[in-house]
Design a protein around this motif. Structure first.
Motif, PDB file in Angstrom:
ATOM      1  N   GLU A  10       0.815  -1.211   0.000  1.00 36.69           N
ATOM      2  CA  GLU A  10       0.000   0.000   0.000  1.00 36.69           C
ATOM      3  C   GLU A  10       0.850   1.263   0.000  1.00 36.69           C
ATOM      4  O   GLU A  10       0.338   2.361  -0.184  1.00 36.69           O
ATOM      5  CB  GLU A  10      -0.929   0.006   1.205  1.00 36.69           C
ATOM      6  CG  GLU A  10      -0.233  -0.021   2.549  1.00 36.69           C
ATOM      7  CD  GLU A  10      -1.229  -0.075   3.685  1.00 36.69           C
ATOM      8  OE1 GLU A  10      -2.072   0.833   3.787  1.00 36.69           O
ATOM      9  OE2 GLU A  10      -1.166  -1.042   4.469  1.00 36.69           O
ATOM     10  N   TRP A  11       2.164   1.125   0.205  1.00 34.67           N
ATOM     11  CA  TRP A  11       3.061   2.283   0.197  1.00 34.67           C
ATOM     12  C   TRP A  11       3.662   2.526  -1.179  1.00 34.67           C
ATOM     13  O   TRP A  11       4.270   3.563  -1.415  1.00 34.67           O
ATOM     14  CB  TRP A  11       4.186   2.075   1.209  1.00 34.67           C
ATOM     15  CG  TRP A  11       3.676   1.693   2.564  1.00 34.67           C
ATOM     16  CD1 TRP A  11       3.814   0.496   3.198  1.00 34.67           C
ATOM     17  CD2 TRP A  11       2.890   2.514   3.445  1.00 34.67           C
ATOM     18  NE1 TRP A  11       3.184   0.510   4.414  1.00 34.67           N
ATOM     19  CE2 TRP A  11       2.603   1.741   4.594  1.00 34.67           C
ATOM     20  CE3 TRP A  11       2.410   3.823   3.366  1.00 34.67           C
ATOM     21  CZ2 TRP A  11       1.860   2.235   5.655  1.00 34.67           C
ATOM     22  CZ3 TRP A  11       1.664   4.315   4.428  1.00 34.67           C
ATOM     23  CH2 TRP A  11       1.402   3.535   5.547  1.00 34.67           C
ATOM     24  N   SER A  24     -11.003   7.027 -12.923  1.00 37.05           N
ATOM     25  CA  SER A  24     -11.261   6.048 -11.881  1.00 37.05           C
ATOM     26  C   SER A  24     -10.621   4.713 -12.242  1.00 37.05           C
ATOM     27  O   SER A  24     -10.153   4.508 -13.368  1.00 37.05           O
ATOM     28  CB  SER A  24     -12.776   5.858 -11.712  1.00 37.05           C
ATOM     29  OG  SER A  24     -13.363   5.438 -12.944  1.00 37.05           O
ATOM     30  N   ALA A  25     -10.608   3.801 -11.270  1.00 35.79           N
ATOM     31  CA  ALA A  25     -10.158   2.424 -11.492  1.00 35.79           C
ATOM     32  C   ALA A  25     -11.382   1.528 -11.404  1.00 35.79           C
ATOM     33  O   ALA A  25     -12.135   1.592 -10.429  1.00 35.79           O
ATOM     34  CB  ALA A  25      -9.114   2.021 -10.457  1.00 35.79           C
ATOM     35  N   THR A  40      -7.369   8.830  -8.337  1.00 36.84           N
ATOM     36  CA  THR A  40      -7.912  10.155  -8.032  1.00 36.84           C
ATOM     37  C   THR A  40      -9.428  10.093  -7.911  1.00 36.84           C
ATOM     38  O   THR A  40     -10.015  10.683  -7.010  1.00 36.84           O
ATOM     39  CB  THR A  40      -7.515  11.154  -9.138  1.00 36.84           C
ATOM     40  OG1 THR A  40      -6.097  11.192  -9.238  1.00 36.84           O
ATOM     41  CG2 THR A  40      -8.042  12.544  -8.823  1.00 36.84           C
ATOM     42  N   GLY A  41     -10.068   9.374  -8.836  1.00 32.59           N
ATOM     43  CA  GLY A  41     -11.512   9.201  -8.770  1.00 32.59           C
ATOM     44  C   GLY A  41     -11.873   7.993  -7.928  1.00 32.59           C
ATOM     45  O   GLY A  41     -11.076   7.497  -7.130  1.00 32.59           O
ATOM     46  N   ASN A 101      -5.995   3.354  -1.861  1.00 27.95           N
ATOM     47  CA  ASN A 101      -6.160   4.607  -1.133  1.00 27.95           C
ATOM     48  C   ASN A 101      -7.618   4.913  -0.828  1.00 27.95           C
ATOM     49  O   ASN A 101      -7.927   5.850  -0.104  1.00 27.95           O
ATOM     50  CB  ASN A 101      -5.531   5.772  -1.904  1.00 27.95           C
ATOM     51  CG  ASN A 101      -6.303   6.123  -3.168  1.00 27.95           C
ATOM     52  OD1 ASN A 101      -6.743   5.228  -3.894  1.00 27.95           O
ATOM     53  ND2 ASN A 101      -6.459   7.401  -3.456  1.00 27.95           N
ATOM     54  N   LYS A 102      -8.543   4.097  -1.393  1.00 26.96           N
ATOM     55  CA  LYS A 102      -9.975   4.294  -1.158  1.00 26.96           C
ATOM     56  C   LYS A 102     -10.656   2.948  -1.066  1.00 26.96           C
ATOM     57  O   LYS A 102     -10.153   1.943  -1.574  1.00 26.96           O
ATOM     58  CB  LYS A 102     -10.603   5.112  -2.304  1.00 26.96           C
ATOM     59  CG  LYS A 102     -10.070   6.518  -2.442  1.00 26.96           C
ATOM     60  CD  LYS A 102     -10.699   7.228  -3.625  1.00 26.96           C
ATOM     61  CE  LYS A 102     -10.149   8.663  -3.740  1.00 26.96           C
ATOM     62  NZ  LYS A 102     -10.700   9.353  -4.922  1.00 26.96           N
ATOM     63  N   SER A 103     -11.817   2.957  -0.449  1.00 26.47           N
ATOM     64  CA  SER A 103     -12.615   1.740  -0.367  1.00 26.47           C
ATOM     65  C   SER A 103     -13.323   1.486  -1.699  1.00 26.47           C
ATOM     66  O   SER A 103     -13.526   2.406  -2.499  1.00 26.47           O
ATOM     67  CB  SER A 103     -13.658   1.853   0.754  1.00 26.47           C
ATOM     68  OG  SER A 103     -13.029   2.042   1.998  1.00 26.47           O
ATOM     69  N   CYS A 104     -13.708   0.231  -1.911  1.00 21.11           N
ATOM     70  CA  CYS A 104     -14.428  -0.137  -3.136  1.00 21.11           C
ATOM     71  C   CYS A 104     -15.815   0.495  -3.166  1.00 21.11           C
ATOM     72  O   CYS A 104     -16.520   0.506  -2.155  1.00 21.11           O
ATOM     73  CB  CYS A 104     -14.589  -1.652  -3.229  1.00 21.11           C
ATOM     74  SG  CYS A 104     -13.090  -2.540  -3.705  1.00 21.11           S
ATOM     75  N   VAL A 105     -16.191   1.006  -4.326  1.00 15.14           N
ATOM     76  CA  VAL A 105     -17.574   1.401  -4.601  1.00 15.14           C
ATOM     77  C   VAL A 105     -18.150   0.323  -5.513  1.00 15.14           C
ATOM     78  O   VAL A 105     -17.611   0.046  -6.583  1.00 15.14           O
ATOM     79  CB  VAL A 105     -17.650   2.781  -5.285  1.00 15.14           C
ATOM     80  CG1 VAL A 105     -19.098   3.111  -5.631  1.00 15.14           C
ATOM     81  CG2 VAL A 105     -17.042   3.847  -4.398  1.00 15.14           C
TER      82      VAL A 105
END
Length: 586
Positions: free
Chosen positions: A348-349, A360-361, A372-373, A384-388
């Motif tokens: 994660e680093w 987005s990914a 970023t998205g 860096n973000k949770s799954c949508v």
């Protein structure tokens, strides 16, 4: 006494005035009502007209949004709802039997409804909507490899922490799982025991696939005697008609999943190699040896035409079966893999960077990615973000069809055939349309001016400062040069359009090899296209678009997508995307 005078009061005094006032009031109200009522009606009519127009433009917005998404190959469902200022429009997209698409959008503002519709037909041509479009082989970026644009992959998207995708990255699920190769059904004609002696410790079955696709799993029709140890399943190369030593994939046959009666047993693998059509591979079952604890596999005699069974020992001698020509009961399953976006570091680093400008990914699984998205996924870790959550992206076809390729070759051959290798040096040359039965080489600072389509049956090599460019008469149009072998651009080699903005040259390879296209330290206004093989971009090379079965980008190389690629105009043939047949209110 004086008689007093009596004064008579007139009770009717002022009645006429009151009547006049009331009459005047009624007259005034009637006049006012006559004046106000039309105004109220006009206000109501204006409000209805306004809501109707709002409804129409809302419906138009829905149609235009759906059309844009289809045109740009963005994700869109069969039904979409757009809400603006508490009002909504419902858009439905239907694929007609003719292959056309029908977009219907119903706007609703305060129960006033208007509907618009668009009918689209597929244009006869090519439309590139991504900086990179890649097949089931996927794309890997390393060493500051960069895609300035969007990436759509029917396979995995991977990269190290120095890699950048400035737009959206989408990894779709591969096509549904399919048994590409299979032998055996019903009660086996032969029972082959293995793992009971040293000379019959292991078995092997050769095979060839008919479709390039990643390995998913294998099945064996097998049973056990006693309680043997787990066996290792390997996919290896062919070495002169016997299993080789190059292990492409491995998995475990669990003894606990095998019973004392025949049954089909699934085995999955730790990796999913890509199989080439026409190449011989071997499925090897590497077991232990114990006389009272072993396996038995079903077999048939000459039941499978794309391979043969053998028995022996890994690292030792392989022998023919007894009787000769047996094929084991097996199945090879390809495809069916879920989409993956993942940082190679597994940390994660040190994440893969997606959407550094905007984007987005999107994949079933996203791991070790910095976006970023939003990150749209079902599972993910180290991001860096949770799954949508959203529906997984689906497989999309490449923009160039087999019919396009055949047409291009025919147009090149119509200009004549050159037999032998064609070399261009410092003196330069002008060529096309032409079929070259041999290799094409441009080097030594020479310039090849292309005046028509080229089809080269051998290799295309562009190096030593050599240039391939379109003749000025192409204007803003494009051209394709096809090779049935490797395309190599290196050493300052350069390929470009006519010099007019929006003109490109497509270097196209039909090779199925891992070196179908090698681009290093050169390129230009180039579209690199290798639908059946691997494109390797390195050494600071820069090009405009890449489409390939597998793509590797490294060494500071970049792909910079330009908007003109959404509708390429080849001098004959493809011109791209969807065409509007009808557009209006329904």
């Amino acid at each position: 006494m004086q008689k007093q005078k009596q004064k008579k009061v007139n009770n009717q005094s002022g009645a006429a005035m009151l009547i006049s006032i009331v009459f005047f009031l009624f007259i005034s109200l009637a006049i006012i009502s006559g004046l106000v009522s039309p105004s109220i009606r006009e206000f109501k009519n204006a409000n209805v007209d306004l809501n109707s127009k709002k409804s129409f433009f809302l419906a138009e917005s829905g149609s235009e949004d759906a059309f844009y998404r289809i045109l740009k190959n963005k994700i869109i469902g069969t039904s979409e709802i757009i809400t603006l200022d508490s009002n909504s429009t419902t858009t439905t997209i239907t694929t007609l039997e003719s292959g056309e698409k029908q977009i219907m959008s119903l706007g609703d503002v305060s129960n006033y409804q208007r509907q618009t519709g668009i009918k689209l037909s597929a244009g006869s041509g090519v439309s590139f909507n991504y900086g990179v479009q890649v097949g089931q082989g996927g794309i890997n970026l390393s060493g500051s490899g960069t895609v300035n644009g969007n990436v759509y992959a029917n396979g995995p998207i991977t990269g190290d922490s120095s890699a950048i995708i400035t737009g959206t990255a989408i990894s779709a699920n591969s096509p549904a799982i399919l048994a590409n190769q299979s032998n055996g059904s019903g009660i086996p004609s032969y029972d082959v025991a293995f793992g009971n002696t040293t000379n019959t410790q292991d078995i092997a079955q050769s095979f060839q696939v008919t479709t390039e696709s990643p390995l998913n799993k294998i099945q064996l029709y097998i049973k056990k005697i006693g309680n043997p140890s787990n066996a290792t399943i390997k996919i290896v190369n062919d070495a002169n008609g016997s299993p080789g030593t190059n292990i492409l994939a491995s998995g475990t046959l669990s003894s606990s999943s095998v019973s004392t009666s025949y049954g089909w047993i699934d085995v999955s693998f730790t990796s999913n190699p890509l199989f080439n059509v026409g190449t011989t591979y071997w499925l090897v079952v590497d077991a232990s040896s114990f006389s009272s604890k072993y396996y038995t596999i079903g077999a048939s005699n000459d039941g499978y035409i794309n391979g043969i069974g053998k028995i022996g020992k890994v690292g030792g001698t392989w022998n023919n079966t007894i009787p000769l020509g047996l094929d084991y009961y097996f199945s090879i399953y390809l495809g069916g893999l879920t989409g993956l976006i993942e940082g190679n570091s597994h940390s994660e680093w040190n994440q893969l960077h997606v959407g550094t400008i905007s984007g987005s990914a999107q994949a079933h699984t996203v791991n070790y990615t910095n976006a970023t998205g939003n990150i749209y996924c079902q599972t993910g870790t180290g991001n860096n973000k949770s799954c949508v959550s959203q529906t997984d992206p689906t497989y999309i076809a490449f923009p160039v069809s087999e019919a396009n390729i055949l047409q291009w070759k025919a147009e090149a051959e119509a200009g004549g055939v050159y037999n032998g290798n064609y070399s261009v040096g410092w003196a330069g040359a002008t060529l096309g349309p032409k079929k070259i039965i041999g290799n094409l080489t441009v080097s030594g600072g020479g310039i090849l001016n292309v005046t028509g389509r080229l089809w080269v049956t051998g290799e295309i090599t562009l190096n030593g400062g050599g240039t391939i460019k379109l003749y000025s008469s192409y204007g803003s149009n494009d051209e394709v040069i096809i090779s049935d072998d490797e395309v190599s651009i290196s050493g300052g080699g350069h390929a470009s359009g006519s010099g007019v903005e929006g003109s490109y040259i497509m270097m196209f390879s039909t090779s199925t090899e891992s070196d179908a296209m090698l681009i290093s330290g050169g390129a230009g206004a180039v579209i690199a296209y290798a639908p059946f093989g691997t494109i390797t971009i390195s050494g600071g090379a820069a090009l405009k678009e890449a489409t390939g079965y597998r793509i590797i980008v490294s060494g500071g190389s970049s792909i910079t997508y330009e908007s003109g690629l959404t509708n390429n105009n080849f001098s004959s043939g493809p011109s791209g995307s969807w065409v509007v047949e009808e557009w209006g209110e329904k």
